[in-house]
Design an enzyme around this catalytic site. Structure first.
Site, PDB file in Angstrom:
ATOM      1  N   GLU A   1       0.869  -1.177   0.000  1.00 22.63           N
ATOM      2  CA  GLU A   1       0.000   0.000   0.000  1.00 22.63           C
ATOM      3  C   GLU A   1       0.906   1.227   0.000  1.00 22.63           C
ATOM      4  O   GLU A   1       1.620   1.485   0.971  1.00 22.63           O
ATOM      5  CB  GLU A   1      -0.901   0.009   1.232  1.00 22.63           C
ATOM      6  CG  GLU A   1      -1.786   1.247   1.343  1.00 22.63           C
ATOM      7  CD  GLU A   1      -2.530   1.319   2.657  1.00 22.63           C
ATOM      8  OE1 GLU A   1      -2.685   2.450   3.189  1.00 22.63           O
ATOM      9  OE2 GLU A   1      -2.954   0.277   3.175  1.00 22.63           O
TER      10      GLU A   1
ATOM     11  N   ARG B   1       1.060  10.217   1.161  1.00 20.03           N
ATOM     12  CA  ARG B   1       1.587  11.221   2.089  1.00 20.03           C
ATOM     13  C   ARG B   1       2.819  11.921   1.523  1.00 20.03           C
ATOM     14  O   ARG B   1       3.264  12.933   2.084  1.00 20.03           O
ATOM     15  CB  ARG B   1       1.932  10.573   3.430  1.00 20.03           C
ATOM     16  CG  ARG B   1       0.729  10.049   4.210  1.00 20.03           C
ATOM     17  CD  ARG B   1       1.056   9.858   5.684  1.00 20.03           C
ATOM     18  NE  ARG B   1       2.113   8.887   5.905  1.00 20.03           N
ATOM     19  CZ  ARG B   1       1.895   7.600   6.152  1.00 20.03           C
ATOM     20  NH1 ARG B   1       0.657   7.129   6.168  1.00 20.03           N
ATOM     21  NH2 ARG B   1       2.906   6.785   6.378  1.00 20.03           N
TER      22      ARG B   1
ATOM     23  N   LYS C   1     -11.211  -1.205   5.773  1.00 21.25           N
ATOM     24  CA  LYS C   1     -10.061  -0.968   6.629  1.00 21.25           C
ATOM     25  C   LYS C   1     -10.539  -0.663   8.050  1.00 21.25           C
ATOM     26  O   LYS C   1     -11.473   0.124   8.245  1.00 21.25           O
ATOM     27  CB  LYS C   1      -9.247   0.213   6.083  1.00 21.25           C
ATOM     28  CG  LYS C   1      -8.004   0.563   6.912  1.00 21.25           C
ATOM     29  CD  LYS C   1      -7.231   1.687   6.255  1.00 21.25           C
ATOM     30  CE  LYS C   1      -5.993   2.066   7.040  1.00 21.25           C
ATOM     31  NZ  LYS C   1      -5.198   3.131   6.374  1.00 21.25           N
TER      32      LYS C   1
END
Length: 320
Positions: free
Chosen positions: A41, A45, A129
């Site tokens: 993943e 950011r 998630k």
């Protein structure tokens, strides 16, 4: 499950990566794959996330890629266009979730309450998630929620590491865990790819929990089986427990067959936490399996033989 969720379930652990530069993308993902983890993943950011996903997707098409920390529809579009197979958000945003699904993508929004999970499921999310997992009650909370949301399937991140990953993966509704422990920032910055590969291998070994469950010994008939069981029991001071087709010695460490069974000499049972994951990871190491020998219960494989004997013994996996 859809093919993407199924692949994530088989892999079991999804490394979460914040790349510092595009130069890190390929060597890091190769280190992950060599360690047994062919998924990642890539978080948005950092500014290079999109370029990293695009490069990995081009050069390593077998790597299952997701985009993480997706906060806007634009980021979701860019991630999918670059080659991300699934889109992960830290929180539940119905606008992003609906947009990804309508474009044919796999949305995995972050949730922390039963209400958010229910909404995500009703939008069509097959995998959700759970974040931050440890701060929100951990696997104990999921077991409570799972009693009501039986169709929920979770990928858990936040506070998970090699010491507690089994707590989560032992829950049947948890299809995978994610984190950064196997690809720490200092190792990435130092380019210590060997350290990352070793950490991945250790994580896979911990997840699978492979161990010797029992040894099965073939006999010509019931009389020979009884004699063998008596000899082993006397040698090791273990109890004998007769069964229909075999005789067990000790706490089932030995199974003495009353007639010839699979394997020239018998069989060896290898216990594991999850047979599906063990088949996936051992297959990547070159092990071949006999698909006709599979036994499935409640959607999970509980038993499967290897295709080949080792030392005259058939080998099978057995779910603990």
């Amino acid at each position: 499950m859809n093919p993407i969720a199924e692949k994530i379930y088989e892999i079991g652990i999804v490394p979460v990566i914040a790349f510092n530069s595009v130069d890190e993308a390929l060597p890091l993902c190769r280190a992950l794959s060599e360690g047994g983890l062919s998924a990642a993943e890539v978080t948005f950011r950092t500014p290079c996330a999109e370029a990293c996903i695009r490069l990995i997707h081009k050069e390593m098409p077998d790597m299952l890629l997701g985009a993480g920390t997706v906060l806007t529809v634009d980021q979701a579009d860019r991630a999918m266009d670059a080659g991300a197979s699934f889109v992960v958000s830290p929180g539940f945003d119905p606008v992003i979730t609906r947009h990804v699904i309508e474009k044919g993508g796999i949305a995995m929004p972050g949730t922390s309450t039963a209400g958010e999970m229910q909404q995500a499921m009703n939008l069509g999310c097959e995998a959700i998630k759970f974040f931050p997992a440890e701060a929100n009650g951990g696997v104990a909370m999921l077991r409570d929620i799972g009693a009501a949301l039986k169709g929920a399937r979770w990928i858990c991140t936040g506070g998970i590491n090699i010491t507690n990953l089994r707590n989560y993966l032992d829950c049947d509704q948890v299809i995978a865990v994610g984190g950064t422990w196997m690809c720490r920032c200092d190792a990435i910055k130092a380019g210590d790819w060997a350290q990352i590969t070793a950490a991945c291998k250790a994580s896979v070994d911990t997840m699978l929990g492979l161990h010797l469950a029992h040894i099965g010994i073939n006999s010509k008939n019931e009389e020979e089986a009884a004699a063998t069981a008596s000899l082993l029991a006397g040698l090791l001071n273990m109890k004998v427990t007769p069964g229909n087709a075999s005789i067990f010695v000790g706490k089932r460490e030995f199974e003495i067959m009353k007639q010839p069974g699979r394997g020239r000499n018998g069989h060896i049972a290898i216990g594991c936490t999850n047979v599906d994951r063990a088949i996936y990871h051992l297959s990547r190491r070159g092990v071949r399996f006999d698909p006709d020998s599979k036994k499935v219960q409640n959607g999970h494989t509980t038993f499967c033989y290897l295709a080949d004997e080792i030392g005259g013994f058939a080998i099978h996996l057995l779910r603990d």
